[in-house]
Structures are given as C-alpha cells and as structure tokens.
Design a protein around this motif. Structure first.
Motif, PDB file in Angstrom:
ATOM      1  N   GLY A 809       0.811  -1.211   0.000  1.00  0.00           N
ATOM      2  CA  GLY A 809       0.000   0.000   0.000  1.00  0.00           C
ATOM      3  C   GLY A 809       0.846   1.262   0.000  1.00  0.00           C
ATOM      4  N   LYS A 810       0.324   2.317   0.584  1.00  0.00           N
ATOM      5  CA  LYS A 810       1.013   3.611   0.610  1.00  0.00           C
ATOM      6  C   LYS A 810       1.830   3.744   1.890  1.00  0.00           C
ATOM      7  CE  LYS A 810      -2.391   6.056  -2.225  1.00  0.00           C
ATOM      8  NZ  LYS A 810      -3.310   7.214  -2.314  1.00  0.00           N
ATOM      9  N   LYS A 811       2.845   2.945   2.016  1.00  0.00           N
ATOM     10  CA  LYS A 811       3.722   3.018   3.168  1.00  0.00           C
ATOM     11  C   LYS A 811       4.995   3.767   2.807  1.00  0.00           C
ATOM     12  CE  LYS A 811       1.808  -1.058   5.402  1.00  0.00           C
ATOM     13  NZ  LYS A 811       2.063  -2.376   6.010  1.00  0.00           N
ATOM     14  N   THR A 812       5.901   3.844   3.740  1.00  0.00           N
ATOM     15  CA  THR A 812       7.097   4.659   3.548  1.00  0.00           C
ATOM     16  C   THR A 812       8.345   3.817   3.750  1.00  0.00           C
ATOM     17  OG1 THR A 812       5.935   6.605   4.369  1.00  0.00           O
ATOM     18  CG2 THR A 812       8.330   6.731   4.274  1.00  0.00           C
ATOM     19  N   ILE A 813       9.306   4.019   2.863  1.00  0.00           N
ATOM     20  CA  ILE A 813      10.629   3.415   3.004  1.00  0.00           C
ATOM     21  C   ILE A 813      11.589   4.534   3.360  1.00  0.00           C
ATOM     22  CG2 ILE A 813      12.496   2.173   1.854  1.00  0.00           C
ATOM     23  CD1 ILE A 813      10.418   0.906   0.045  1.00  0.00           C
ATOM     24  N   VAL A 828      18.954  -0.419  -3.744  1.00  0.00           N
ATOM     25  CA  VAL A 828      18.127  -1.537  -3.281  1.00  0.00           C
ATOM     26  C   VAL A 828      16.687  -1.095  -3.021  1.00  0.00           C
ATOM     27  CG1 VAL A 828      17.792  -3.191  -1.416  1.00  0.00           C
ATOM     28  CG2 VAL A 828      20.050  -2.906  -2.412  1.00  0.00           C
ATOM     29  N   PRO A 829      16.440  -0.031  -2.253  1.00  0.00           N
ATOM     30  CA  PRO A 829      15.040   0.410  -2.080  1.00  0.00           C
ATOM     31  C   PRO A 829      14.381   0.824  -3.386  1.00  0.00           C
ATOM     32  CG  PRO A 829      16.459   1.387  -0.414  1.00  0.00           C
ATOM     33  CD  PRO A 829      17.358   0.743  -1.408  1.00  0.00           C
ATOM     34  N   TYR A 830      15.158   1.433  -4.282  1.00  0.00           N
ATOM     35  CA  TYR A 830      14.572   1.827  -5.573  1.00  0.00           C
ATOM     36  C   TYR A 830      14.094   0.601  -6.348  1.00  0.00           C
ATOM     37  CZ  TYR A 830      14.544   2.932 -10.542  1.00  0.00           C
ATOM     38  OH  TYR A 830      14.200   3.025 -11.856  1.00  0.00           O
ATOM     39  N   ARG A 835       8.620  -3.173  -7.822  1.00  0.00           N
ATOM     40  CA  ARG A 835       7.736  -4.327  -7.737  1.00  0.00           C
ATOM     41  C   ARG A 835       6.296  -3.871  -7.525  1.00  0.00           C
ATOM     42  NH1 ARG A 835      10.417  -7.495 -10.553  1.00  0.00           N
ATOM     43  NH2 ARG A 835      12.513  -7.886  -9.806  1.00  0.00           N
ATOM     44  N   LYS A 836       5.379  -4.655  -8.019  1.00  0.00           N
ATOM     45  CA  LYS A 836       3.974  -4.275  -7.975  1.00  0.00           C
ATOM     46  C   LYS A 836       3.484  -4.067  -6.551  1.00  0.00           C
ATOM     47  CE  LYS A 836      -0.553  -5.752  -9.693  1.00  0.00           C
ATOM     48  NZ  LYS A 836      -1.299  -6.807 -10.436  1.00  0.00           N
ATOM     49  N   ARG A 837       3.938  -4.920  -5.627  1.00  0.00           N
ATOM     50  CA  ARG A 837       3.455  -4.824  -4.246  1.00  0.00           C
ATOM     51  C   ARG A 837       3.988  -3.596  -3.518  1.00  0.00           C
ATOM     52  NH1 ARG A 837       4.962 -10.392  -4.632  1.00  0.00           N
ATOM     53  NH2 ARG A 837       3.141 -11.775  -4.739  1.00  0.00           N
ATOM     54  N   TRP A 838       5.102  -3.038  -3.999  1.00  0.00           N
ATOM     55  CA  TRP A 838       5.743  -1.912  -3.318  1.00  0.00           C
ATOM     56  C   TRP A 838       5.652  -0.616  -4.124  1.00  0.00           C
ATOM     57  CZ3 TRP A 838       8.462  -2.792   1.374  1.00  0.00           C
ATOM     58  CH2 TRP A 838       8.551  -4.141   1.756  1.00  0.00           C
ATOM     59  N   ARG A 839       4.961  -0.655  -5.256  1.00  0.00           N
ATOM     60  CA  ARG A 839       5.003   0.467  -6.189  1.00  0.00           C
ATOM     61  C   ARG A 839       4.420   1.752  -5.590  1.00  0.00           C
ATOM     62  NH1 ARG A 839       3.223  -1.516 -11.805  1.00  0.00           N
ATOM     63  NH2 ARG A 839       5.133  -2.701 -11.407  1.00  0.00           N
ATOM     64  N   ARG A 840       3.477   1.632  -4.688  1.00  0.00           N
ATOM     65  CA  ARG A 840       2.832   2.829  -4.129  1.00  0.00           C
ATOM     66  C   ARG A 840       3.565   3.386  -2.916  1.00  0.00           C
ATOM     67  NH1 ARG A 840      -3.193   1.148  -3.080  1.00  0.00           N
ATOM     68  NH2 ARG A 840      -3.425   3.398  -2.752  1.00  0.00           N
ATOM     69  N   CYS A 841       4.628   2.718  -2.505  1.00  0.00           N
ATOM     70  CA  CYS A 841       5.376   3.188  -1.343  1.00  0.00           C
ATOM     71  C   CYS A 841       6.181   4.439  -1.689  1.00  0.00           C
ATOM     72  CB  CYS A 841       6.314   2.099  -0.819  1.00  0.00           C
ATOM     73  SG  CYS A 841       5.463   0.650  -0.148  1.00  0.00           S
ATOM     74  N   ARG A 867      19.472  13.927 -10.305  1.00  0.00           N
ATOM     75  CA  ARG A 867      20.370  13.552 -11.387  1.00  0.00           C
ATOM     76  C   ARG A 867      20.583  12.043 -11.447  1.00  0.00           C
ATOM     77  NH1 ARG A 867      25.430  17.504 -12.063  1.00  0.00           N
ATOM     78  NH2 ARG A 867      25.564  16.211 -13.930  1.00  0.00           N
ATOM     79  N   PHE A 868      20.255  11.351 -10.345  1.00  0.00           N
ATOM     80  CA  PHE A 868      20.230   9.891 -10.367  1.00  0.00           C
ATOM     81  C   PHE A 868      18.943   9.367 -10.994  1.00  0.00           C
ATOM     82  CE2 PHE A 868      23.256   9.513  -6.536  1.00  0.00           C
ATOM     83  CZ  PHE A 868      24.326   9.266  -7.369  1.00  0.00           C
ATOM     84  N   ARG A 869      17.984  10.252 -11.266  1.00  0.00           N
ATOM     85  CA  ARG A 869      16.672   9.898 -11.811  1.00  0.00           C
ATOM     86  C   ARG A 869      15.905   8.979 -10.872  1.00  0.00           C
ATOM     87  NH1 ARG A 869      21.269   8.944 -14.307  1.00  0.00           N
ATOM     88  NH2 ARG A 869      20.585   6.967 -15.141  1.00  0.00           N
ATOM     89  N   LEU A 870      15.976   9.264  -9.574  1.00  0.00           N
ATOM     90  CA  LEU A 870      15.271   8.476  -8.576  1.00  0.00           C
ATOM     91  C   LEU A 870      14.049   9.251  -8.087  1.00  0.00           C
ATOM     92  CD1 LEU A 870      18.289   7.192  -6.459  1.00  0.00           C
ATOM     93  CD2 LEU A 870      17.038   5.933  -8.204  1.00  0.00           C
ATOM     94  N   ASP A 871      12.957   8.535  -7.901  1.00  0.00           N
ATOM     95  CA  ASP A 871      11.716   9.159  -7.446  1.00  0.00           C
ATOM     96  C   ASP A 871      11.711   9.192  -5.922  1.00  0.00           C
ATOM     97  OD1 ASP A 871       9.242  10.254  -7.270  1.00  0.00           O
ATOM     98  OD2 ASP A 871       8.145   8.416  -7.761  1.00  0.00           O
ATOM     99  N   ILE A 872      12.216  10.280  -5.355  1.00  0.00           N
ATOM    100  CA  ILE A 872      12.296  10.441  -3.909  1.00  0.00           C
ATOM    101  C   ILE A 872      11.245  11.453  -3.471  1.00  0.00           C
ATOM    102  CG2 ILE A 872      13.785  11.055  -1.978  1.00  0.00           C
ATOM    103  CD1 ILE A 872      14.679   8.556  -3.488  1.00  0.00           C
ATOM    104  N   SER A 873      10.420  11.076  -2.508  1.00  0.00           N
ATOM    105  CA  SER A 873       9.346  11.978  -2.083  1.00  0.00           C
ATOM    106  C   SER A 873       9.847  13.114  -1.214  1.00  0.00           C
ATOM    107  CB  SER A 873       8.272  11.184  -1.326  1.00  0.00           C
ATOM    108  OG  SER A 873       8.829  10.601  -0.145  1.00  0.00           O
ATOM    109  N   ASP A 874      10.888  12.877  -0.416  1.00  0.00           N
ATOM    110  CA  ASP A 874      11.360  13.941   0.473  1.00  0.00           C
ATOM    111  C   ASP A 874      12.783  13.651   0.913  1.00  0.00           C
ATOM    112  OD1 ASP A 874      11.337  16.246   1.924  1.00  0.00           O
ATOM    113  OD2 ASP A 874      10.154  15.478   3.591  1.00  0.00           O
ATOM    114  N   VAL A 875      13.496  14.718   1.235  1.00  0.00           N
ATOM    115  CA  VAL A 875      14.846  14.634   1.794  1.00  0.00           C
ATOM    116  C   VAL A 875      14.839  15.359   3.127  1.00  0.00           C
ATOM    117  CG1 VAL A 875      17.256  15.324   1.531  1.00  0.00           C
ATOM    118  CG2 VAL A 875      16.000  14.460  -0.432  1.00  0.00           C
TER     119      VAL A 875
END
Length: 973
Positions: A809-813, A828-830, A835-841, A867-875
């Motif tokens: 679901g919509k959890k946080t890593i 590794v987290p990226y 994966r489908k089960r973790w896509r909304r995290c 610049r790494f092209r990673l989808d990070i929600s917050d820093v």
C-alpha cells in the motif's frame, strides 16, 4: 511493515553518547586473531578497546562534518563530486576504498601520507583548484534554440519544397494527410522513446548511438550506430541533390547548361558537398548562429508562400495552373490520381518520409542542453507539431488553388463562352489544357511541376532563399552528425576494420577521416541525381534506425535493468514496441528488397558482436551479469547476491526480501553452510533436490548451493571465493541478523562478525536483514519422518507467507544515506519499489547536515538524487547529531557491552591496544546505517552496535553498505 526504519526513529537521528568524567571504560573483545598479550600472571588476555570521547574531532567545523561521515574522518558523506566524472582528473574527489576504511589509524596514516588515493584532496589541492584560473562556463541551450529550432531545421527540407505538392497531386489531399499522419505517428513514438533514452543520464557526444550503447550495451548500440550514421550520410546527399535541382533550374532559366539535366545536377551536387566538407573541416564555431539565420530565412520564406496564396493570380499564373482558392479545385484534388511508375500509396509514403526525419537533432547535442529531461521531449514534440502543421497547410493550400495539369501557354485561354472540346476543371475557369493533359505533355500544374511552392509564393526568389536555407542547413547538419556518430562507434572498437576512421584531430577531437568517408558516401549517392530514387532508400535506413531505437526502449523497460531510470516518464514500453513493429512493416511495404538487405546486414552485425565479443562488449544472453572481461559502466552493472539462508525454507523472509529486488534482474545464490559437528544423518540425501523444488514452487529464481565447513566463517569465506563463474559471480552478501547473540557462545559471535569482516575484506557489498519476529521458522515447519530411518524429510508444501509477499500500500521506506557507499543504499530500495506490491510506497532519504546550512544541504541532496533519476518523495537533513542518545538506547548499549568490560586494575596492562579507539568513538552514533569497522575492531562491540542500531523496530530493518564502487551514475556513460 513497508518501511525500513520506523517513524519514531526519525526523531532520534544522529544521537551520540559520551563517557563520564572519570575516564573512558575499557572493554574486552572476542576478536581473536592470534595476537595475545601476556599479563603479569602469564595468562593470555585478548586485546582491549578504548571508547574515547574524541572531543576535539567532534568539535570540528561544520564544513568538515559535511565532508566526512559521522562514522569516521575517512568515511565521507554523499556528495556530487564522487559521481561527476566530467571534472579534470586531478580535481576529482574520490571516496576511500573499503581497504582504506578497514585500516587501523596507524596504518591508515602511513598509507595516506604517501598517497592521496582513496581520500579527499588535501588543502593544497583544494587551494590549487580554487585559486586556479576559472574556465569559461560552457554554453547551455534551452528547449527552443537547442532542440525545437534545430529539429525544425532538419525536418524541413527539400521534400517540403520540391515534392510535397507533387505528392498531393498523386495521392490527393486526403491520402496526403494520411501519409503525413502516419509519418507523425512513427516519429512521435520514436521521439517518446528517444526522450526516455536521452534522459537516462547525461550525454557528452555520440548522440543516439552513445546513449543506446551505454544504456543497453554495444551489442544493440553498434548496429544502430552504423545504420544511423549511414542514414545521416544519405540524408546529406538527399538535401544536396535538392539544392542542386533548384540551382540547375535557375541556370537553365538563364540559358546556362553545362552538359545536360542529369549531369548538371551531379556537377552542382559534387561541388556543393565539397564546399560543405571544406566548411566542416575549417571549423563549426559559427554553426549555432548560422542555424538561427537559416531558421529566420525559412520563416520569411514560409510567410512569403502564405501571402502568395491569397494574392489574386494574373494570367501568367493561371497559365501554369494557379487559380487561387477555389472549392471546386479542392474537391477535385481530394481524391488520388496515380500516375507513372511511382503512382501508388506506399511509394508516395516512401518519398515523403524523409521530410519527417531529423527528430534526433536535439538529442545529438544532449550534453549541451540546460535541462535535457525537459528540453528534449518538449522541443522535439513541438518541432514535430509545427512541421506537421506546416505540411498539412501546404497540402491543403496547394490542393485548393492549383489544378493538376497546365500547359503554361497563355494562348490557351478561352475567349467567350465556347468550351467545345475542352476537358477538365480548367475549362470552367476559362482555360483549355485539354491537349497537353490528354497527350501527357503538360509541364505545369501539381502533377507535373515540382516547384509549385515557388510559383505560388508572393516573391519567387524569396522562396528560393528558403529552399537554399533548408537544404544547406540540413545537409550541413547531417554532414556533421554522421561522422560524429561514426567516430564514437569506431572508438568503442567493436568492428575492427573501421577503427581507422575514429581518430580525432585538434583540440575539439574532430574526426577528419570520418568526414572524408561521409563525403565519399554522400558523393556516391549524389551521382544518382534522382530525388525520387534517393528518398525511398533513405526512408528505409531511417525506419530501420527508428525501429531499433523503439526496440531498445522496449527492451530496457521489459528487462527492468537497474540502470534504466529515465526521468522522462511519459512513454510506454508497449507503445515503443508498436512503433518498432510499424517501422518494420513500413520498410517492407516501401521497398521489400531494400528492407530485406538492410535487416540481413543488421542481423549479421548483431551476430558478429555477440559471437566475437570484441573489446567493450558484453553478452546479452545473461541478463543479470556479464561474462566479459571488460569492466562494465555503472549504468549497466547489476549486483549479484549471495544469500546465507541455510536451508531456504527455514528463512523464507530472507529469501523473499532478496527476491524483491533480484527477481528477473539480478543473480541470486542461496548458500547453505552445513557445520561439521552437525549430524549429517539429519539431512536426507535428496535435501538439495527438495530445497530446489521448494524454491521453484515459491517462484524464486535462485541457485542453491551447500557445502560443509568447520564453522560459519570458513563456509562463508569459501562461498565468497568460489561462488559463481567469471563475472557471473556475486558481489553482495546478504544475511540475517543474529538475534540471539546475547545468549550465544563467544565463538559464535566471533564467527558471525568475522564473516562480516571477511565480506568487507573481499570487497563485497553487505545487507543485513532484521525482523522483530526473527527469520528462522524451523520450529514451525512440519517434517515427515521415514519408517526406516530417523531422517527428517523436508515437505515441499510448506510455503509460509511473509511480509514481503504482501501488498504494502502507501507506506514509507526510509533511507539513511549517511556514508557514501557508491549508491547501493539507494539502489536496493529503488529496485524494491519497482515491484507491484511496493510500487505505491514513498521513499524518504535522511542525511546529516548542520542547522546553518540545512536548506543548502537539502537542495544539494535533492539535486544529486534528481540527477540519479530516482523518485524520492522527500529529503530530511538531520542536524541533531550532537545530541545525547535516548537514555533507553544508551542503557541498552551499555548493558550489551557490560559482559566484556575489564576491571580497572587491568587497564594499564592494555594501554598498547588502543588501535580501535578512533573507530570506537564512532560507535557513539546509535541510529545510523551500517558502518565499516576497522580491521582490529572487537567483535562484541561491533555486534552491540548493530543491535542498538536496529532494536525496537517493528518493521523490517535493513543495514546496507556498498563496496565503495558506483552502482549509480549521473551519466549515460
């Protein structure tokens, strides 16, 4: 359960503890390496460790804090310089290696004093860098000038001016718009694919070939490079021939005939391409400004044409079939009127398609754009839109105002109302073109004259300026692009017989030899001197290039390559596949024999690369790793995991965790170490087959290997050294956390920690998984006991569900990227979130900084992650690293190491064993990610540290440390 660190952990980041004022306590160690100290009573005592306050180091400047990790003054925090390889070699800051971090302070001092390798540049180097002459910043282009304008200049060309009106007469307005629409579909899909490829890292040179070969490998990029370079060379000849046709007609208008119509085109074409070659060899510094002038000339020319269409025609124009906008002319020209050997739909499509090419112009200068991720898709798609709009306007306006046949003779005007014997639409407008239309000798009209746009425009010579601008700018652009692409291909040394042409000259590394080769190819094609014959040939090669580009995008998406992280997300792998299929179909519909020859060449080139595997190439047969001896770029590296699972069915959570980021992507080996003291009879003979069946039933793609060893460390060392073959070899060790370490024998703790130490010494990455409920479920498994023996048979049906198999679901890593390990902590987290089960995290990244520069530190980290092209929600920047830890954390740590403390009277005997003191000071930080211990760090202390880092977390916690080598890159390499 979907995050790697609890949210309450966020509030206690960066804490540390200090000792009391009475002095640092001493701790004994179970880290036995054969070194002993004889006490006064002759007993052998293990070495001790001093936990010092290290106040001077802790009170260093904030700037030093941001450069160095909180673990050690040698271990560095993440920074852009470690991943930017565009700086001069002497100015690049490199992170220390694992070997450097593992050295004791004394050895490290002697190592760093003799070499700067593996550490930050010293003050002298920093001063030299800061005081040196500042080089002028390179010019960066926006999406309008850098992409849209360049693409429009290359898309507009000879076909628009000299063939579009003729195609309209043959196919009619409706089918001409269909041809334009089909071409736009192909180029738009390709534009989306190339936008994804172009935004998968920054590119310096080489255009599409460089990006594809570095993203997917030279075995795919090499055939594309050859075909695309050849297509560019052919395009140069196409536009040169178009220019020559206009010049020949001008000469003939003034009565200047050199030989004949065909040979005059050849002579002018060869002279023109020779002049273009001389311009290229002389230098292209003015090229950008010249492109602007060409673009303005085209705009003026196009405006001149539109104005001319609304000017009422005089008798001279009516004699050549121009009657202004009329509904009856438009209706007649709606339907096709096929004529001659080229009179069919797909032949017209093949002739028109080169007018839709040129969409790679912005991609070819990707490295010179301010923001490629935005500029390339935006500029390219807008260029396609405006050029398509102009083509439709030309087709509609010419089809609305010009009849198909006209004689050009003003005496054919009808007098009075007598139309006897007059056939055709022109009769209703007072002109009789019946004789020439029936005898097929008409020289004017849409069907007979290629220069309708010039005749229809307001001022004829202004349209000539536009033709010259379009043809010369396109020919010049293709003459520059083809050798650059070919040079990049030659430098990769994939095809040995073309390496000669890759040599560069001068400060700009100009490929003069490749220029000459391109000139010879263009000259040979110019000698054909037939635009209708050259255009389908070019269409064939461009369609082949676009097919391979679309397939490359599809291949990268479907294989889930870790290096495939385009920042442009508005593409689809299935759309790319559709575009590739359409290109192949059109190739065979255009010219089947040319398509067959082209694909035979492509298959041969692809087979040659995969069979011979020359320098720079790797096999595609194994998607996880490569068997070549050539070092791979970071963009194509795939880490491979050796997982110490024991019997995999006894630790399904560990298996499922690794499978979340290795399935279909990376190599996974489950290692089972059977200790000698264990009763071998407790394991059936077919245990291996049963465990492999268990893995297959669980749909885990993994190898399984077991071996016998005296202890865990010996078995793990054998697996680290012997697992795999060549580069089909693990580079990351994954193991579970030893939760029962407090109750274990000292030898067991020593075995476990030494396994970790051996992992670092073997230059492996490391992942340690800890779950609050533990990993071992052997007590919950059901076994079958045979009647003949007491051997327990494994039950394949035991498939217990774990948290990693659930939809998160919509959890946080939460990622704590404290020390720069090369990016494994991020990768590794990226991969898990793919994966489908973790896509909304969502992913949050925590890093360290200071309060004064917190916003700046956050912006710098966001820039690096983008610049790494990673989808990070917050820093989140943690600024409380100087605060004391929570009393409970402090108490737990002290209680953990209490059994290993020595008496005060023994302290003086062990003053010589303080080599770990500086590292021990790092253990003050209890809530950080996995540190690298020094080689003589006590096992018990390190175990206590790991325990304190992850205790009390009700979600899975993973301690990750890379091997200091880049697994993420900013570039398309």
């Amino acid at each position: 359960m979907g995050q790697f660190a609890s949210k309450r952990n966020v509030q206690t980041q960066g804490v540390h503890f200090s000792t009391n004022e009475e002095g640092p306590p001493r701790y004994s160690s179970h880290h036995f390496n054969g070194s002993t100290v004889n006490g006064g009573n002759g007993l052998q005592i293990p070495p001790t460790i001093v936990v010092s306050d290290d106040t001077a180091e802790r009170r260093g400047s904030r700037a030093d804090l941001r450069r160095s990790s909180v673990y050690s003054t040698m271990d560095l925090v993440p920074q852009l310089d470690h991943y930017a390889n565009s700086l001069p070699r002497q100015m690049i800051k490199s992170r220390p290696s694992l070997e450097t971090l593992r050295k004791t302070p004394e050895v490290r001092l002697s190592f760093t004093s003799g070499s700067n390798s593996g550490s930050l540049p010293g003050p002298d180097m920093e001063n030299e860098e800061s005081e040196g002459p500042k080089s002028k910043a390179p010019v960066r282009f926006g999406w309008i000038i850098g992409v849209m304008m360049r693409c429009m200049l290359n898309i507009w060309g000879v076909i628009m001016f000299l063939r579009l009106s003729w195609i309209t007469s043959q196919a009619g307005v409706v089918l001409t718009c269909v041809i334009i629409g089909m071409s736009v579909v192909v180029t738009s899909i390709t534009a989306l694919s190339i936008s994804a490829i172009a935004t998968n890292g920054r590119v310096k040179s080489g255009g599409a070939y460089f990006m594809i070969s570095r993203t997917l490998g030279p075995e795919i990029g090499a055939p594309i490079g050859l075909v695309f370079a050849f297509a560019n060379a052919l395009a140069c000849s196409l536009h040169t021939v178009g220019f020559s046709l206009v010049v020949r007609d001008l000469l003939h208008d003034f009565g200047a005939i050199m030989v004949d119509s065909i040979n005059d085109v050849r002579i002018v074409g060869v002279i023109t391409v020779t002049i273009l070659l001389m311009i290229v060899l002389a230098g292209m510094e003015w090229e950008s400004k010249a492109q602007i002038l060409f673009f303005l000339a085209l705009m003026v020319s196009f405006a001149n044409y539109l104005i001319g269409t609304v000017i009422p025609p005089n008798d001279d124009k009516k004699a050549i079939g121009i009657f202004g906008y009329r509904g009856d002319i438009f209706v007649q020209n709606l339907t096709p009127d096929w004529r001659g050997p080229d009179g069919n739909f797909f032949r017209m499509f093949a002739i028109f398609f080169p007018a839709a090419t040129g969409i790679m112009s912005g991609v070819n200068i990707c490295g010179d754009l301010k923001d490629p991720a935005t500029a390339i898709p935006k500029g390219t798609l807008w260029a396609i839109f405006w050029t398509t709009f102009s083509y439709v306007v030309i087709a509609v306006t010419t089809g609305s105002s010009v009849v198909r046949d006209a004689s050009g003779n003003k005496s054919h005007i009808l007098t009075g109302n007598n139309t006897d014997g007059c056939v055709g639409l022109a009769c209703t407008m007072g002109w009789n073109f019946t004789d020439c239309s029936q005898s097929k000798t008409c020289r004017y009209g849409l069907a007979n004259n290629f220069n309708v746009l010039g005749q229809l425009s307001g001022v004829y010579y202004i349209i000539l300026v536009g033709i010259f601008a379009a043809t010369l700018s396109s020919a010049l652009g293709f003459l520059v692009s083809a050798p650059k692409i070919f040079q990049c291909l030659c430098k990769d040394q994939i095809y040995p017989y073309i390496i000669f042409f890759g040599k560069g000259y001068g400060k700009n590394n100009e490929p003069y030899r490749a220029y000459v080769l391109c000139f010879l190819i263009a000259t040979a094609v110019i000698l054909i001197a037939d635009l209708n014959a050259i255009a389908p040939l070019i269409s064939n090669f461009f369609l082949c290039s676009y097919c391979l580009i679309n397939f490359s995008c599809f291949h990268a998406s479907i294989t889930n390559s870790p290096g495939w992280r385009p920042s442009f997300q508005h593409y689809s792998k299935w759309t790319a596949l559709f575009g590739a299929v359409i290109c192949v179909v059109l190739m065979f519909l255009f010219t089947w024999w040319a398509a067959l020859v082209t694909w035979c060449i492509i298959i041969f080139l692809f087979g040659y690369v995969n069979y011979n595997k020359p320098s720079g190439c790797s096999s595609l047969n194994l998607s996880s790793v490569q068997l070549s001896d050539v070092e791979l770029e970071a963009s194509r590296k795939r880490f491979a995991c050796l997982v110490l699972t024991g019997p995999p069915n006894q630790r399904p959570a560990l298996v499922d965790f690794v499978c979340t980021f290795t399935k279909h992507i990376c190599l996974m080996i489950c290692g089972d170490i059977i200790l000698v003291e264990q009763d071998r009879m407790t394991r059936p003979e077919d245990a291996t087959d049963c465990l492999v069946k268990w893995l297959n039933k669980r749909k885990v793609r993994s190898f399984y290997t077991s071996l016998t060893a005296d202890n865990l460390r010996a078995g793990a060392k054998q697996l680290l050294q012997a697992s795999g073959l060549g580069k089909l070899k693990p580079n990351t060790l994954v193991l579970g956390f030893k939760t029962n370490w407090r109750d274990s024998a000292p030898e067991s703790i020593e075995d476990y920690i030494n396994t970790i130490y051996d992992t670092f010494d073997s230059n492996y990455g490391l992942c340690i998984l800890r779950m609050v409920e533990g990993l071992d479920i052997s007590d919950d498994l059901e076994y079958e006991v045979t009647q003949e023996t007491t051997v327990k048979m494994l039950r394949i049906s035991d498939q217990m569900n774990t948290v990693f198999q659930n939809n998160q679901g919509k959890k946080t890593i939460d990622i704590y990227w404290i020390a720069d390990d090369g990016g494994l902590t991020l990768l590794v987290p990226y991969l898990i979130t793919r994966r489908k089960r973790w896509r909304r995290c969502k992913i949050r990244v925590f890093t360290v900084g200071d309060e004064q520069n917190m916003e700046k530190g956050r912006d710098e980290m966001m820039t690096l992650l983008n610049r790494f092209r990673l989808d990070i929600s917050d820093v989140i920047v943690m600024t409380d690293i100087e605060k004391r830890p929570h009393p409970k954390s402090m108490s737990r740590f002290v209680d953990s190491v209490a059994p290993f403390r020595l008496h005060d009277e023994q302290q003086e005997e062990f003053e010589t064993h303080r080599s770990c003191s500086s590292v021990s000071a790092d253990y003050k930080h209890l809530k950080m990610s996995l540190p690298v211990p020094q080689s003589d760090c006590p096992s018990a202390l390190y175990m206590a540290w790991l325990d304190t880092l992850t205790c009390g977390l009700h979600c899975p916690a993973v301690l990750i440390r890379g091997n200091q080598e880049n697994v993420l890159t900013l570039y398309c390499q």
